[in-house]
Design a protein around this motif. Structure first.
Motif: not given
Length: 457
Positions: A305-312
């Motif tokens: 989740f954090l990987q996607n949330a940060i890059t988004d």
């Protein structure tokens, strides 16, 4: 008597004088360079080839190449230090041969300025030794070139511009200086000759600007976590420490940093296996160690989740993903619905929403046979009606089966005529909690999977 001069004769005489003068001067320049002749900055007018060669050789003997560069760097290389000498005068001779003696008049108006190259030779090893001595190669004086970098602050990222430095590329320098010496140049500028190593990018490079935009996007992320009622904010002040920018200005979020952060979340959320202080039904406080009850953060899911949330660049509130959760939140996550098994007094209680549903004596695991029921706080896995319990040497049907620790569970034991006391020492179960039928029935009808089961001595 007047002497009358014939105009025709005057013209003839004047022409003769001009022709004689022209021929005389042409004869003079037959072996000498005519007007306006310059060779390698030497005035060759009226000089023979030998005289010009002599002056060139004299200049070569006095040759010095002055070198300058950044940070007020100045030095010089003398011809005598590199074995510099005049190689040949043939080129000067050819220049003279190309001059038509009868074309001397042209030289008055259009001089000949020639630079003759490759007329010297030198010792390459001596030149390299002299170059090695230059202060620009002293490590203490060398400043490496540096591409633009980024600095994070509360307003986002700031581009720190490139550093030109003063590091000289020795291979380039040797090549360029050799060329200058061959061409007879007297001055050499390291900057103009392109001898300094350069940063690949500037703050205006598209790669740098693109990287800044990505960095700002990533660090605009803000995740507000709800950790069992406590708030924790993850934003750019932390995220910026996880981001790397490589030499090509590709931006990456370090997964290991995210994993480490999720580990800290797990440490704050996870309660499985914790030592809990529990107030027993007898009124005393007991400490219960181990067991499989409690909250378990889904680390893998949260990292993803954090990987996607940060890059988004997400801004959101979030409850973490859990593999399992406790019945209650907070420090006392057992709450007010639980099964309590006192292994010492061989008694069981079941509370639901703080109300006692049932209680009674039980028989737990056989101590003598090393089958004692382990202490700990466990969670009810599931419940099953009319199950058959099977072991290595037994096969027993029960009406109410409620496992909480692998193959260990609570069930009725209608084959027993007595419960409680010290039966468990020698006549205990294989590890299960044997309960009277009515007690097991009452628990079964009111309990849900996940309910804590507290076992203690």
């Amino acid at each position: 008597m007047k002497f009358k001069i014939n105009k025709w004769w005057v013209s003839v005489i004047v022409c003769a004088i001009i022709i004689i003068s022209y021929m005389g001067i042409s004869i003079f320049f037959a072996n000498k360079f005519y007007f306006g002749s310059k060779i390698n900055s030497i005035n060759a007018t009226g000089k023979t080839v030998d005289e010009v060669n002599s002056e060139i050789e004299k200049n070569i003997q006095l040759y010095t190449l002055k070198i300058e560069g950044r940070d007020k760097f100045e030095s010089e290389i003398k011809g005598t230090d590199i074995g510099l000498k005049y190689k040949s005068g043939e080129k000067v001779k050819r220049i003279k041969e190309e001059q038509n003696p009868f074309g001397w008049i042209k030289g008055i108006f259009h001089g000949t300025d020639v630079t003759v190259s490759e007329i010297v030779e030198y010792n390459e090893d001596m030149l390299k030794e002299e170059i090695d001595k230059l202060q620009c190669f002293n490590d203490a004086n060398v400043v490496e070139p540096k591409n633009p970098t980024f600095k994070y602050n509360d307003k986002g990222y700031e581009i720190i511009d490139k550093v030109d430095g003063n590091k000289v590329n020795k291979d380039v320098l040797i090549k360029k200086i050799s060329k200058s010496i061959i061409e007879g140049k007297r001055n050499f500028n390291l900057d103009k000759e392109g001898c300094y190593e350069k940063p690949q990018y500037t703050k205006d490079s598209k790669e740098v600007k693109k990287a800044k935009d990505i960095l700002d996007k990533y660090c605009s992320s803000k995740i507000t976590y709800d950790l069992n009622g406590k708030k924790e904010v993850l934003d750019g002040s932390v995220i910026n420490e996880w981001i790397t920018v490589d030499d090509s200005y590709d931006v990456n979020v370090n997964k290991d940093s995210i994993i480490n952060y999720v580990d800290t979340l797990a440490a704050k959320c996870n309660t499985i296996g914790d030592t809990r202080k529990f107030k027993s039904s007898l009124g005393n406080m007991v400490e219960v160690h181990g067991g499989n009850y409690g909250t378990v953060l889904d680390k893998s899911g949260e990292v993803s989740f954090l990987q996607n949330a940060i890059t988004d660049g997400q801004v959101t509130s979030r409850t973490p993903e859990y593999l399992q959760t406790a019945f209650a939140k907070g420090t006392d996550d057992i709450g007010n619905t639980y099964v309590e098994v006192n292994l010492g007094t061989q008694h069981i209680w079941f509370y639901k929403n703080g109300q006692l549903i049932t209680e009674g004596d039980v028989v737990t695991g056989n101590v003598t046979n090393n089958c004692a029921t382990p202490a700990g706080v466990y969670r009810l896995n599931y419940k099953e009606r009319n199950a058959t319990l099977r072991g290595e040497n037994y096969e027993t049907p029960v009406s109410f089966w409620m496992p909480f620790n692998g193959g260990i569970g609570i069930h009725d034991a209608t084959w027993r005529s007595a419960f409680g006391g010290n039966i468990y020492y020698n006549g205990g179960s294989h590890g299960c909690v044997n309960a009277p039928y009515d007690v097991a029935n009452a628990i079964f009808n009111n309990i849900e999977p996940g309910t804590p089961v507290v076992c203690y001595s």
